[in-house]
Design a protein around this motif. Structure first.
Motif, PDB file in Angstrom:
ATOM      1  N   GLU A 165       0.805  -1.231   0.000  1.00 32.98           N
ATOM      2  CA  GLU A 165       0.000   0.000   0.000  1.00 32.98           C
ATOM      3  C   GLU A 165       0.835   1.276   0.000  1.00 32.98           C
ATOM      4  O   GLU A 165       0.283   2.385   0.017  1.00 32.98           O
ATOM      5  CB  GLU A 165      -0.961   0.027   1.204  1.00 32.98           C
ATOM      6  N   GLN A 166       2.158   1.144  -0.051  1.00 31.90           N
ATOM      7  CA  GLN A 166       3.021   2.321  -0.067  1.00 31.90           C
ATOM      8  C   GLN A 166       3.483   2.616  -1.492  1.00 31.90           C
ATOM      9  O   GLN A 166       3.981   1.721  -2.187  1.00 31.90           O
ATOM     10  CB  GLN A 166       4.242   2.105   0.833  1.00 31.90           C
ATOM     11  N   PRO A 167       3.328   3.865  -1.979  1.00 35.92           N
ATOM     12  CA  PRO A 167       3.797   4.201  -3.325  1.00 35.92           C
ATOM     13  C   PRO A 167       5.313   4.197  -3.396  1.00 35.92           C
ATOM     14  O   PRO A 167       5.985   4.807  -2.558  1.00 35.92           O
ATOM     15  CB  PRO A 167       3.228   5.608  -3.545  1.00 35.92           C
ATOM     16  N   VAL A 168       5.865   3.498  -4.411  1.00 37.36           N
ATOM     17  CA  VAL A 168       7.325   3.350  -4.494  1.00 37.36           C
ATOM     18  C   VAL A 168       7.886   3.674  -5.879  1.00 37.36           C
ATOM     19  O   VAL A 168       9.102   3.799  -6.030  1.00 37.36           O
ATOM     20  CB  VAL A 168       7.754   1.921  -4.091  1.00 37.36           C
ATOM     21  N   ALA A 169       7.037   3.787  -6.899  1.00 36.40           N
ATOM     22  CA  ALA A 169       7.529   4.084  -8.248  1.00 36.40           C
ATOM     23  C   ALA A 169       6.398   4.722  -9.060  1.00 36.40           C
ATOM     24  O   ALA A 169       5.220   4.436  -8.826  1.00 36.40           O
ATOM     25  CB  ALA A 169       8.031   2.818  -8.946  1.00 36.40           C
ATOM     26  N   ASP A 190      15.500   4.838  -2.092  1.00 33.25           N
ATOM     27  CA  ASP A 190      15.999   3.702  -1.312  1.00 33.25           C
ATOM     28  C   ASP A 190      15.568   2.344  -1.858  1.00 33.25           C
ATOM     29  O   ASP A 190      15.910   1.304  -1.282  1.00 33.25           O
ATOM     30  CB  ASP A 190      15.552   3.831   0.147  1.00 33.25           C
ATOM     31  N   LEU A 191      14.846   2.348  -3.000  1.00 33.43           N
ATOM     32  CA  LEU A 191      14.371   1.080  -3.566  1.00 33.43           C
ATOM     33  C   LEU A 191      14.800   0.905  -5.024  1.00 33.43           C
ATOM     34  O   LEU A 191      14.228   0.076  -5.736  1.00 33.43           O
ATOM     35  CB  LEU A 191      12.838   1.005  -3.460  1.00 33.43           C
ATOM     36  N   ARG A 192      15.780   1.645  -5.441  1.00 35.01           N
ATOM     37  CA  ARG A 192      16.218   1.554  -6.830  1.00 35.01           C
ATOM     38  C   ARG A 192      17.092   0.317  -7.049  1.00 35.01           C
ATOM     39  O   ARG A 192      17.772  -0.157  -6.141  1.00 35.01           O
ATOM     40  CB  ARG A 192      16.966   2.828  -7.231  1.00 35.01           C
ATOM     41  N   GLY A 193      17.038  -0.218  -8.271  1.00 33.28           N
ATOM     42  CA  GLY A 193      17.883  -1.345  -8.629  1.00 33.28           C
ATOM     43  C   GLY A 193      17.286  -2.705  -8.363  1.00 33.28           C
ATOM     44  O   GLY A 193      17.991  -3.721  -8.485  1.00 33.28           O
ATOM     45  N   ILE A 194      15.983  -2.777  -8.037  1.00 34.91           N
ATOM     46  CA  ILE A 194      15.368  -4.083  -7.770  1.00 34.91           C
ATOM     47  C   ILE A 194      14.222  -4.371  -8.735  1.00 34.91           C
ATOM     48  O   ILE A 194      13.392  -5.240  -8.477  1.00 34.91           O
ATOM     49  CB  ILE A 194      14.886  -4.190  -6.314  1.00 34.91           C
ATOM     50  N   GLY A 195      14.154  -3.624  -9.837  1.00 40.46           N
ATOM     51  CA  GLY A 195      13.196  -3.948 -10.890  1.00 40.46           C
ATOM     52  C   GLY A 195      11.864  -3.243 -10.820  1.00 40.46           C
ATOM     53  O   GLY A 195      10.957  -3.564 -11.602  1.00 40.46           O
ATOM     54  N   LEU A 196      11.714  -2.272  -9.940  1.00 42.52           N
ATOM     55  CA  LEU A 196      10.425  -1.585  -9.830  1.00 42.52           C
ATOM     56  C   LEU A 196      10.155  -0.700 -11.041  1.00 42.52           C
ATOM     57  O   LEU A 196       9.021  -0.628 -11.527  1.00 42.52           O
ATOM     58  CB  LEU A 196      10.371  -0.761  -8.544  1.00 42.52           C
ATOM     59  N   GLU A 225      23.961   4.146 -17.877  1.00 38.32           N
ATOM     60  CA  GLU A 225      24.122   2.801 -18.426  1.00 38.32           C
ATOM     61  C   GLU A 225      23.138   1.795 -17.820  1.00 38.32           C
ATOM     62  O   GLU A 225      22.704   0.854 -18.491  1.00 38.32           O
ATOM     63  CB  GLU A 225      25.561   2.337 -18.223  1.00 38.32           C
ATOM     64  N   ILE A 226      22.777   1.999 -16.563  1.00 39.80           N
ATOM     65  CA  ILE A 226      21.838   1.068 -15.916  1.00 39.80           C
ATOM     66  C   ILE A 226      20.477   1.137 -16.598  1.00 39.80           C
ATOM     67  O   ILE A 226      19.874   0.113 -16.951  1.00 39.80           O
ATOM     68  CB  ILE A 226      21.718   1.386 -14.419  1.00 39.80           C
ATOM     69  N   ALA A 227      19.988   2.362 -16.819  1.00 40.35           N
ATOM     70  CA  ALA A 227      18.689   2.512 -17.475  1.00 40.35           C
ATOM     71  C   ALA A 227      18.746   2.024 -18.919  1.00 40.35           C
ATOM     72  O   ALA A 227      17.813   1.369 -19.398  1.00 40.35           O
ATOM     73  CB  ALA A 227      18.242   3.969 -17.427  1.00 40.35           C
ATOM     74  N   ARG A 228      19.834   2.327 -19.624  1.00 40.82           N
ATOM     75  CA  ARG A 228      19.946   1.885 -21.014  1.00 40.82           C
ATOM     76  C   ARG A 228      19.963   0.365 -21.107  1.00 40.82           C
ATOM     77  O   ARG A 228      19.395  -0.222 -22.037  1.00 40.82           O
ATOM     78  CB  ARG A 228      21.195   2.489 -21.646  1.00 40.82           C
ATOM     79  N   SER A 229      20.594  -0.284 -20.143  1.00 36.27           N
ATOM     80  CA  SER A 229      20.608  -1.747 -20.132  1.00 36.27           C
ATOM     81  C   SER A 229      19.205  -2.299 -19.898  1.00 36.27           C
ATOM     82  O   SER A 229      18.775  -3.255 -20.553  1.00 36.27           O
ATOM     83  CB  SER A 229      21.559  -2.243 -19.041  1.00 36.27           C
ATOM     84  N   LEU A 230      18.469  -1.667 -18.980  1.00 39.70           N
ATOM     85  CA  LEU A 230      17.088  -2.087 -18.724  1.00 39.70           C
ATOM     86  C   LEU A 230      16.249  -1.949 -19.979  1.00 39.70           C
ATOM     87  O   LEU A 230      15.533  -2.889 -20.374  1.00 39.70           O
ATOM     88  CB  LEU A 230      16.490  -1.228 -17.606  1.00 39.70           C
ATOM     89  N   TYR A 231      16.326  -0.791 -20.621  1.00 39.36           N
ATOM     90  CA  TYR A 231      15.496  -0.562 -21.791  1.00 39.36           C
ATOM     91  C   TYR A 231      15.912  -1.471 -22.948  1.00 39.36           C
ATOM     92  O   TYR A 231      15.066  -1.928 -23.718  1.00 39.36           O
ATOM     93  CB  TYR A 231      15.569   0.905 -22.199  1.00 39.36           C
ATOM     94  N   GLY A 232      17.198  -1.738 -23.053  1.00 42.74           N
ATOM     95  CA  GLY A 232      17.658  -2.658 -24.093  1.00 42.74           C
ATOM     96  C   GLY A 232      17.066  -4.043 -23.912  1.00 42.74           C
ATOM     97  O   GLY A 232      16.689  -4.708 -24.882  1.00 42.74           O
ATOM     98  N   ALA A 233      16.967  -4.470 -22.668  1.00 40.80           N
ATOM     99  CA  ALA A 233      16.385  -5.788 -22.386  1.00 40.80           C
ATOM    100  C   ALA A 233      14.898  -5.824 -22.717  1.00 40.80           C
ATOM    101  O   ALA A 233      14.343  -6.907 -22.944  1.00 40.80           O
ATOM    102  CB  ALA A 233      16.604  -6.147 -20.920  1.00 40.80           C
TER     103      ALA A 233
END
Length: 253
Positions: A165-169, A190-196, A225-233
């Motif tokens: 119930e908590q907004p995170v993304a 504090d919740l970045r990098g776990i696929g949200l 590079e992290i975001a580009r890798s996500l979008y590439g996938a």
């Protein structure tokens, strides 16, 4: 080979999806102002293939930026002639934040039944406040963000992902003429990098497909590079890139 028609098509959709408060047209350039909130809404961008820039027009646009208390910024997307970048460099404009515009087909997107991602057709004060707070820095101005997104006239979806119930993304999708643009994808620090962020993107892509879009597009800085890798996938590939030329801040006394 630069695809001018693709650039023009996406740039016009971007202009509609992320509105400014003031627009001025100058010989193939569109100058936009929104009290300094985001470079894409506060810059001069070429909107005709082969558009050039001379000293007189440059000075005229600089004066308009300064009058509005916005840092003079030129967003170069490849439609301009090669001499434009050289002129801005000679005048002391700094090159910053090269950015990729990526596109992905939606025909292979599976139905996204992520019940923790809520999509609303209209913006709320809560969405703006939470997204701006997670952005922080210059983008923490929730009042200006509200003014910008309230001006969107295309069909939109404001996404919020909640865990317990908590907004995170958060994220924004805007559909126009077969494309869905993805904007303001942000995750609580504090919740970045776990696929949200991926879940928000997937939900907005699926929403765009259901609204008739065949392609998604977004913008991401080359250095991210992290975001580009996500979008590439997720199937995103480079369509074109743009750079910024900004007037340096005056030296302090």
């Amino acid at each position: 080979m630069i695809d001018h028609s693709l650039i023009l098509g996406l740039e016009s959709r971007l202009l509609n999806a992320w509105p400014s408060f003031d627009y001025q047209a100058y010989d193939g350039w569109i100058l936009r102002l929104a009290r300094g909130y985001s470079k894409r809404a506060n810059s001069a961008t070429p909107f005709l293939p082969g558009v050039s820039l001379d000293e007189a027009l440059l000075d005229y646009m600089i004066a308009h930026f300064i009058e509005a208390n916005v840092r003079p910024t030129f967003r170069l997307n490849g439609l301009e002639t090669p001499d434009v970048d050289g002129l801005l460099e000679r005048r002391g404009f700094l090159g910053i934040e090269p950015t990729c515009v990526l596109t992905a087909p939606l025909d292979g997107i599976d139905d996204s039944d992520d019940r923790e991602v809520q999509l609303e057709p209209h913006v709320s004060k809560q969405w703006v406040r939470e997204a701006a707070e997670s952005y922080g820095g210059d983008k923490a101005d929730d009042a200006t963000l509200m003014e910008i997104v309230s001006r969107i006239r295309q069909k939109a979806a404001f996404a919020t992902l909640r865990l317990d119930e908590q907004p995170v993304a958060w994220g924004l999708g805007v559909v126009e003429r077969g494309y869905v643009g993805l904007y303001d994808i942000v995750v609580a620090p504090d919740l970045r990098g776990i696929g949200l962020g991926r879940r928000v993107v997937m939900s907005l892509m699926d929403w765009g497909r259901r609204e008739g879009a065949h392609t998604a597009y977004l913008q991401v800085r080359e250095e991210n590079e992290i975001a580009r890798s996500l979008y590439g996938a997720l199937g995103f590939r480079s369509a074109y890139r743009y750079t910024h030329r900004v007037m340096p801040a005056p030296a302090s006394a």
